[in-house]
Enzyme design. Structure first.
Site, PDB file in Angstrom:
ATOM      1  N   TRP A  21       0.848  -1.205   0.000  1.00 15.20           N
ATOM      2  CA  TRP A  21       0.000   0.000   0.000  1.00 15.20           C
ATOM      3  C   TRP A  21       0.878   1.249   0.000  1.00 15.20           C
ATOM      4  CZ3 TRP A  21      -1.733   2.973   4.732  1.00 15.20           C
ATOM      5  CH2 TRP A  21      -2.683   3.957   4.401  1.00 15.20           C
ATOM      6  N   ASP A  49       0.834  -9.253   0.542  1.00 10.70           N
ATOM      7  CA  ASP A  49      -0.507  -8.686   0.607  1.00 10.70           C
ATOM      8  C   ASP A  49      -0.617  -7.451  -0.281  1.00 10.70           C
ATOM      9  OD1 ASP A  49      -3.213  -8.426   2.181  1.00 10.70           O
ATOM     10  OD2 ASP A  49      -2.302  -6.425   2.222  1.00 10.70           O
ATOM     11  N   TYR A  54      -5.048  -0.523  -4.723  1.00 10.94           N
ATOM     12  CA  TYR A  54      -3.736   0.094  -4.529  1.00 10.94           C
ATOM     13  C   TYR A  54      -3.183   0.553  -5.878  1.00 10.94           C
ATOM     14  CZ  TYR A  54      -3.678  -2.131   0.129  1.00 10.94           C
ATOM     15  OH  TYR A  54      -3.969  -2.543   1.411  1.00 10.94           O
ATOM     16  N   PRO A 208       1.756  -1.734  11.652  1.00  5.15           N
ATOM     17  CA  PRO A 208       2.371  -1.997  12.957  1.00  5.15           C
ATOM     18  C   PRO A 208       3.334  -0.899  13.385  1.00  5.15           C
ATOM     19  CG  PRO A 208       3.396  -3.354  11.279  1.00  5.15           C
ATOM     20  CD  PRO A 208       2.186  -2.715  10.635  1.00  5.15           C
ATOM     21  N   LEU A 209       3.799  -0.109  12.400  1.00  2.00           N
ATOM     22  CA  LEU A 209       4.717   0.999  12.704  1.00  2.00           C
ATOM     23  C   LEU A 209       3.997   2.343  12.766  1.00  2.00           C
ATOM     24  CD1 LEU A 209       7.745   0.044  10.401  1.00  2.00           C
ATOM     25  CD2 LEU A 209       7.386  -0.499  12.812  1.00  2.00           C
ATOM     26  N   ALA A 210       2.677   2.332  12.689  1.00  3.47           N
ATOM     27  CA  ALA A 210       1.891   3.578  12.725  1.00  3.47           C
ATOM     28  C   ALA A 210       2.416   4.577  11.704  1.00  3.47           C
ATOM     29  CB  ALA A 210       1.884   4.182  14.127  1.00  3.47           C
ATOM     30  N   THR A 288      10.050   1.275   1.441  1.00  4.84           N
ATOM     31  CA  THR A 288      10.493   2.021   0.268  1.00  4.84           C
ATOM     32  C   THR A 288      11.942   1.710  -0.062  1.00  4.84           C
ATOM     33  OG1 THR A 288      11.086   3.911   1.690  1.00  4.84           O
ATOM     34  CG2 THR A 288       8.888   3.923   0.691  1.00  4.84           C
ATOM     35  N   ASN A 296      12.796  -4.813   9.484  1.00  8.13           N
ATOM     36  CA  ASN A 296      11.486  -5.248  10.001  1.00  8.13           C
ATOM     37  C   ASN A 296      11.420  -6.760  10.167  1.00  8.13           C
ATOM     38  OD1 ASN A 296       9.244  -2.792   8.409  1.00  8.13           O
ATOM     39  ND2 ASN A 296      10.906  -2.542   9.857  1.00  8.13           N
TER      40      ASN A 296
END
Length: 342
Positions: A21, A49, A54, A208-210, A288, A296
């Site tokens: 996304w 995913d 998108y 999960p990283l906001a 990116t 991660n």
């Protein structure tokens, strides 16, 4: 890379899922996107995913190209349907027409005969739920979809879908839910998680990283770092600006010693936190740059002890939102989270 069962289904997915996304097809060049996918594969990620909406289909195309040549049986590919993909009145929602047509289009763009997980991107109040469930079931019976899921549905909506699927005698049932979930945004905990655990539905959580805020790279009172999503083109900055308030950023910096004591980067701490929560099957990461994927992915297999979890809660305190009424909303409803500067 650790793998977990998706809820009580027989499908195993990688704890870290690579998602695209706001990156593939709009914020990241194709060569970089391919490098990020390769970094995910190298790290042991097997689950990917995406969604039809998108970059209006371009994200699926880029992902399909990046995975070309990889043994299909070694992958778990998930996509979604519901949000607008065109100007027509039927280019959205969960009607039989849009679900079937969108699935066929997604398969074509991804370059595959089937998807492992097909998800209702949002709930559709305008389409009879039975119509949607039957359309999904038909795709499963046709072998074009293996498992079904939803995204950002409220507990009552999920419960009704499970009841109705049983009443209709459908072969397939919901096994996955994809909610927004992180240290700050915990609105699924009071209702969605308990229901899902009872019904064998696994959470595959996004953000999960906001939006990158929990990496600690955004500092209070300072401009966004060059090259970050908040400094990039496309739609990313408009989403990230909602969680760049100085009050929030100062509190996030207090998580640094907790990450250091655990031997983790800030990003790894945030991702590991979600993987240590009840009912969570996997966490979706976006990237990116390939190095972000590798960082991660280091959260897989990490166990956070009770003291570490308590320290996180003590730091974030009243900034945490657990209101179940906000399920399905973006992380922009807390004034102290918002950026006061442009």
């Amino acid at each position: 890379m650790e793998h977990r069962a998706l809820g009580r289904s027989g499908l195993f997915i990688s704890e870290i899922i690579y998602g695209n996304w706001l990156t593939h097809g709009e914020g990241v060049e194709r060569d970089t996107a391919a490098a990020c996918v390769q970094a995910a594969l190298d790290a042991g990620v097997t689950t990917f995913d995406t969604a039809d909406v998108y970059a209006q289909g371009a994200a699926e195309e880029v992902l399909g190209q990046a995975l070309k040549g990889v043994r299909r049986e070694s992958l778990e590919i998930a996509t979604k349907v519901c949000l607008p993909t065109g100007p027509g009145r039927n280019d959205r929602g969960l009607s039989r027409k849009h679900v079937i047509e969108s699935c066929h289009s997604s398969l074509r763009r991804l370059g595959t005969d089937y998807v492992d997980l097909y998800q209702a991107h949002r709930f559709d109040d305008e389409t009879p739920l039975a119509e949607t469930l039957i359309a999904f079931d038909d795709l499963v019976r046709a072998g074009k979809v293996l498992y079904l899921g939803v995204s950002e549905w409220r507990a009552g909506q999920i419960a009704e879908a499970l009841r109705l699927a049983g009443d209709l005698g459908l072969r397939s049932r919901i096994v996955a839910n994809q909610p927004q979930y992180n240290m700050l945004w915990r609105v699924i905990e009071p209702e969605v998680v308990p229901l899902s655990e009872r019904e064998g539905i696994g959470q595959i959580v996004f953000q999960p990283l906001a939006q990158g805020v929990l990496t600690g790279k955004y500092l209070p009172g300072e401009p966004a770092p060059a090259g970050s999503r908040a400094d990039a083109g496309g739609r990313a900055p408009q989403f990230i600006s909602r969680v760049l308030g100085d009050t929030l950023l100062r509190r996030v910096q207090e998580l640094r010693p907790i990450a250091a004591d655990a031997g983790l980067t800030m990003a790894q701490l945030a991702v590991a936190w979600t993987l240590n929560r009840p009912g969570v099957s996997a966490a979706i990461i976006g990237a990116t740059r390939p190095e972000q994927v590798r960082d991660n992915a280091g959260a897989s297999g990490v166990t956070l002890d009770a003291e570490t979890l308590k320290r996180i809660d003590d730091v974030l305190g009243d900034l945490v939102d657990r209101d179940p009424a906000k399920t399905g909303k973006m992380m922009d409803v807390r004034p102290e989270w918002r950026a006061s500067r442009s």
